[in-house]
Scaffold this motif. Sequence first.
Motif, mmCIF file in Angstrom:
data_model
loop_
_atom_site.group_PDB
_atom_site.id
_atom_site.type_symbol
_atom_site.label_atom_id
_atom_site.label_comp_id
_atom_site.label_asym_id
_atom_site.label_seq_id
_atom_site.Cartn_x
_atom_site.Cartn_y
_atom_site.Cartn_z
ATOM 1 N N MET A 165 3.313 -5.040 -3.968
ATOM 2 C CA MET A 165 2.035 -5.450 -3.378
ATOM 3 C C MET A 165 1.377 -6.577 -4.169
ATOM 4 N N GLN A 195 6.241 0.226 -4.920
ATOM 5 C CA GLN A 195 5.400 -0.325 -3.862
ATOM 6 C C GLN A 195 4.210 -1.080 -4.439
ATOM 7 N N GLN A 196 3.605 -0.554 -5.500
ATOM 8 C CA GLN A 196 2.483 -1.239 -6.135
ATOM 9 C C GLN A 196 2.923 -2.565 -6.737
ATOM 10 N N SER A 232 -1.201 -10.139 -15.447
ATOM 11 C CA SER A 232 -1.066 -9.794 -14.044
ATOM 12 C C SER A 232 -0.890 -11.061 -13.226
ATOM 13 N N GLN A 236 6.233 4.973 -5.549
ATOM 14 C CA GLN A 236 4.861 4.456 -5.495
ATOM 15 C C GLN A 236 4.678 3.287 -6.461
ATOM 16 N N ARG A 237 5.256 3.392 -7.666
ATOM 17 C CA ARG A 237 5.149 2.282 -8.621
ATOM 18 C C ARG A 237 5.869 1.039 -8.099
#
Length: 161
Positions: free
Chosen positions: A63, A59-60, A137, A56-57
């Motif tokens: 993204m 994939q994030q 970010s 999940q990390r």
Amino acid sequence: MFRILFLLLLLVPAIELYFLIKVGGMIGALPTILLTIFTAVVGASLMKSQGLMTLQRAQQAMMVGQLPQTAVIEGGLIFLGGLLLLIPGLITDFIGFLLLIPPLRQAIAARILNNGLNKGRQPQTYDGTVESNPTQSPQPPGKIEIIEAEWSEIKSDKKEP
């Protein structure tokens, strides 16, 4: 390299067997066998849950346009930890459990990234741009400038020698 692998394949089972015999002498044979089976079952469960969280990390990170380097290395460490837990023995189980502890695994992954893989390189995003400050970010993928163009091939009547 062959010598190191040969020594590992020879020494690790011998050391594991020694410790299994010592522990078996203290707590008994059946509890020792049950302990090794228990660590394998718990290890497989931990490997699955930790692996899903790492996926999940990754994939994030993808993204938002970042390369999931840390997540990939953590995934490899989770696999190695699970593999060590499936190998019968107490020392490999201990090392395997250490690799499944998230803060320790993240520290190992960060060290691997800093020492080996990224030496002399700057972090890059998927579009090939270099991040000036990787702690900030990144820009969302929608802000990438796309240039559309058309081309055609012009054939010449001249034959080149």
